[in-house]
Design a protein around this motif. Structure first.
Motif, PDB file in Angstrom:
ATOM      1  N   GLY A   1       0.854  -1.185   0.000  1.00 46.05           N
ATOM      2  CA  GLY A   1       0.000   0.000   0.000  1.00 46.05           C
ATOM      3  C   GLY A   1       0.885   1.228   0.000  1.00 46.05           C
ATOM      4  N   LEU A   2       0.709   2.110  -0.950  1.00 43.86           N
ATOM      5  CA  LEU A   2       1.557   3.306  -1.025  1.00 43.86           C
ATOM      6  C   LEU A   2       1.193   4.325   0.052  1.00 43.86           C
ATOM      7  CD1 LEU A   2       1.776   3.693  -4.887  1.00 43.86           C
ATOM      8  CD2 LEU A   2       3.527   2.795  -3.308  1.00 43.86           C
ATOM      9  N   ARG A   3       0.032   4.163   0.647  1.00 44.82           N
ATOM     10  CA  ARG A   3      -0.362   4.996   1.791  1.00 44.82           C
ATOM     11  C   ARG A   3      -0.403   4.087   3.013  1.00 44.82           C
ATOM     12  NH1 ARG A   3      -6.064   8.002   2.855  1.00 44.82           N
ATOM     13  NH2 ARG A   3      -5.442   8.930   4.834  1.00 44.82           N
ATOM     14  N   HIS A   4       0.254   4.490   4.054  1.00 42.04           N
ATOM     15  CA  HIS A   4       0.334   3.692   5.279  1.00 42.04           C
ATOM     16  C   HIS A   4      -1.043   3.612   5.941  1.00 42.04           C
ATOM     17  CE1 HIS A   4       1.618   2.400   9.245  1.00 42.04           C
ATOM     18  NE2 HIS A   4       2.799   2.114   8.722  1.00 42.04           N
ATOM     19  N   PRO A   5      -1.425   2.436   6.462  1.00 46.65           N
ATOM     20  CA  PRO A   5      -2.768   2.298   7.065  1.00 46.65           C
ATOM     21  C   PRO A   5      -2.974   3.163   8.309  1.00 46.65           C
ATOM     22  CG  PRO A   5      -1.465   0.319   7.447  1.00 46.65           C
ATOM     23  CD  PRO A   5      -0.682   1.178   6.497  1.00 46.65           C
ATOM     24  N   ARG A   6      -1.897   3.602   8.960  1.00 53.22           N
ATOM     25  CA  ARG A   6      -2.027   4.494  10.119  1.00 53.22           C
ATOM     26  C   ARG A   6      -1.609   5.918   9.759  1.00 53.22           C
ATOM     27  NH1 ARG A   6       0.708   0.212  11.986  1.00 53.22           N
ATOM     28  NH2 ARG A   6       2.558   1.447  12.434  1.00 53.22           N
ATOM     29  N   ASP A   7      -1.605   6.212   8.456  1.00 58.24           N
ATOM     30  CA  ASP A   7      -1.277   7.550   7.945  1.00 58.24           C
ATOM     31  C   ASP A   7       0.104   8.043   8.360  1.00 58.24           C
ATOM     32  OD1 ASP A   7      -3.617   7.916   6.434  1.00 58.24           O
ATOM     33  OD2 ASP A   7      -4.733   8.473   8.233  1.00 58.24           O
ATOM     34  N   VAL A   8       1.074   7.145   8.477  1.00 59.97           N
ATOM     35  CA  VAL A   8       2.452   7.552   8.734  1.00 59.97           C
ATOM     36  C   VAL A   8       2.931   8.313   7.497  1.00 59.97           C
ATOM     37  CG1 VAL A   8       4.813   6.761   9.186  1.00 59.97           C
ATOM     38  CG2 VAL A   8       2.868   5.574  10.251  1.00 59.97           C
ATOM     39  N   PRO A   9       3.404   9.548   7.662  1.00 64.57           N
ATOM     40  CA  PRO A   9       3.795  10.336   6.491  1.00 64.57           C
ATOM     41  C   PRO A   9       4.971   9.707   5.738  1.00 64.57           C
ATOM     42  CG  PRO A   9       3.797  11.687   8.497  1.00 64.57           C
ATOM     43  CD  PRO A   9       3.552  10.270   8.909  1.00 64.57           C
ATOM     44  N   ASP A  10       4.936   9.821   4.432  1.00 61.97           N
ATOM     45  CA  ASP A  10       6.015   9.386   3.543  1.00 61.97           C
ATOM     46  C   ASP A  10       6.429   7.938   3.788  1.00 61.97           C
ATOM     47  OD1 ASP A  10       7.800   9.859   1.399  1.00 61.97           O
ATOM     48  OD2 ASP A  10       9.433  10.270   2.799  1.00 61.97           O
ATOM     49  N   CYS A  11       5.442   7.082   4.078  1.00 59.47           N
ATOM     50  CA  CYS A  11       5.735   5.688   4.395  1.00 59.47           C
ATOM     51  C   CYS A  11       4.682   4.771   3.782  1.00 59.47           C
ATOM     52  CB  CYS A  11       5.775   5.493   5.914  1.00 59.47           C
ATOM     53  SG  CYS A  11       6.332   3.861   6.430  1.00 59.47           S
ATOM     54  N   ALA A  12       5.144   3.831   2.976  1.00 61.15           N
ATOM     55  CA  ALA A  12       4.269   2.797   2.402  1.00 61.15           C
ATOM     56  C   ALA A  12       4.217   1.623   3.377  1.00 61.15           C
ATOM     57  CB  ALA A  12       4.812   2.351   1.051  1.00 61.15           C
ATOM     58  N   PHE A  13       3.357   0.664   3.076  1.00 58.95           N
ATOM     59  CA  PHE A  13       3.214  -0.489   3.967  1.00 58.95           C
ATOM     60  C   PHE A  13       3.211  -1.779   3.151  1.00 58.95           C
ATOM     61  CE2 PHE A  13       1.216  -3.465   6.860  1.00 58.95           C
ATOM     62  CZ  PHE A  13       1.825  -3.136   8.061  1.00 58.95           C
ATOM     63  N   LEU A  14       4.059  -2.710   3.548  1.00 59.19           N
ATOM     64  CA  LEU A  14       4.147  -4.020   2.904  1.00 59.19           C
ATOM     65  C   LEU A  14       3.168  -4.951   3.599  1.00 59.19           C
ATOM     66  CD1 LEU A  14       5.663  -5.894   0.892  1.00 59.19           C
ATOM     67  CD2 LEU A  14       7.202  -6.444   2.768  1.00 59.19           C
ATOM     68  N   TYR A  15       2.068  -5.257   2.932  1.00 60.57           N
ATOM     69  CA  TYR A  15       1.044  -6.120   3.501  1.00 60.57           C
ATOM     70  C   TYR A  15       1.389  -7.594   3.363  1.00 60.57           C
ATOM     71  CZ  TYR A  15      -2.073  -2.127   3.965  1.00 60.57           C
ATOM     72  OH  TYR A  15      -2.634  -0.932   4.329  1.00 60.57           O
ATOM     73  N   ASP A  16       2.019  -7.952   2.253  1.00 59.42           N
ATOM     74  CA  ASP A  16       2.290  -9.366   2.021  1.00 59.42           C
ATOM     75  C   ASP A  16       3.478  -9.510   1.078  1.00 59.42           C
ATOM     76  OD1 ASP A  16       1.577 -12.191   2.283  1.00 59.42           O
ATOM     77  OD2 ASP A  16       0.905 -12.085   0.208  1.00 59.42           O
ATOM     78  N   LEU A  17       4.330 -10.451   1.406  1.00 55.40           N
ATOM     79  CA  LEU A  17       5.429 -10.862   0.535  1.00 55.40           C
ATOM     80  C   LEU A  17       5.535 -12.360   0.700  1.00 55.40           C
ATOM     81  CD1 LEU A  17       8.869  -9.270   0.014  1.00 55.40           C
ATOM     82  CD2 LEU A  17       8.679 -11.708   0.408  1.00 55.40           C
ATOM     83  N   GLU A  18       5.404 -13.065  -0.397  1.00 59.05           N
ATOM     84  CA  GLU A  18       5.424 -14.523  -0.306  1.00 59.05           C
ATOM     85  C   GLU A  18       6.153 -15.115  -1.494  1.00 59.05           C
ATOM     86  OE1 GLU A  18       2.409 -18.340   0.013  1.00 59.05           O
ATOM     87  OE2 GLU A  18       1.588 -16.334  -0.167  1.00 59.05           O
TER      88      GLU A  18
END
Length: 162
Positions: free
Chosen positions: A82-99
């Protein structure tokens, strides 16, 4: 350095549909094993969570849903960012899954997928990437630590006898 011939490409709709079912089941199982969810409702909870994060499925804005592919076209794993962090952390993406698929593990492909995800995040103009990892997943913890990720939060739990 990633293994030669590993690239990331967007999932097709057919790949997305199959992946969605697989990742929901795997996440539900992880949540049950961690003691977070009851087994009889875990799959439903996982599917509801996915629907919330991916309301438009594969077309959800700000989500990267990618397959790791070898030069011969073999899909060896998947990445969800997700290019937008789920907790709205500025300038931070979030890796939901890597398999990495089971038959391809142990060959450096997880690192290649992670590096590809990082490149995609940088290309989108985002300066950091964060993730969560279950505490009993030593392989993933080792991969992320060796790639320069540091612990920013930590949760701990102790089972208490009745």
């Amino acid at each position: 350095m990633p293994p030669p011939g590993v690239t990331l490409r967007p999932m097709t709709q057919e790949e997305f549909d199959a992946w969605q079912a697989e990742v929901a089941r795997a996440y539900a199982d992880e949540q049950v094993a961690a003691g977070n969810w009851p087994a009889d409702r875990a799959l439903q909870l996982a599917q509801e969570g996915q629907a919330g994060f991916l309301p438009d499925g594969l077309a959800t804005e700000g989500m990267l849903l990618l397959n790791g592919v070898l030069a011969d076209g073999t899909v060896v794993g998947r990445v969800w960012v997700g290019l937008r962090h789920p907790r709205d952390v500025p300038d931070c993406a979030f890796l939901y899954d890597l398999e990495v698929d089971a038959g391809h593990r142990g060959r450096g492909l997880g690192r290649a997928l992670l590096e590809g995800a990082e490149r995609a995040v940088r290309a989108a103009g985002v300066g950091a990437l964060e993730l969560n990892v279950f505490g009993d997943n030593a392989t993933a913890i080792s991969l992320y630590a060796s790639a320069g990720y540091t612990v920013t939060q930590q949760q701990m739990r102790k089972r208490l006898p009745h």
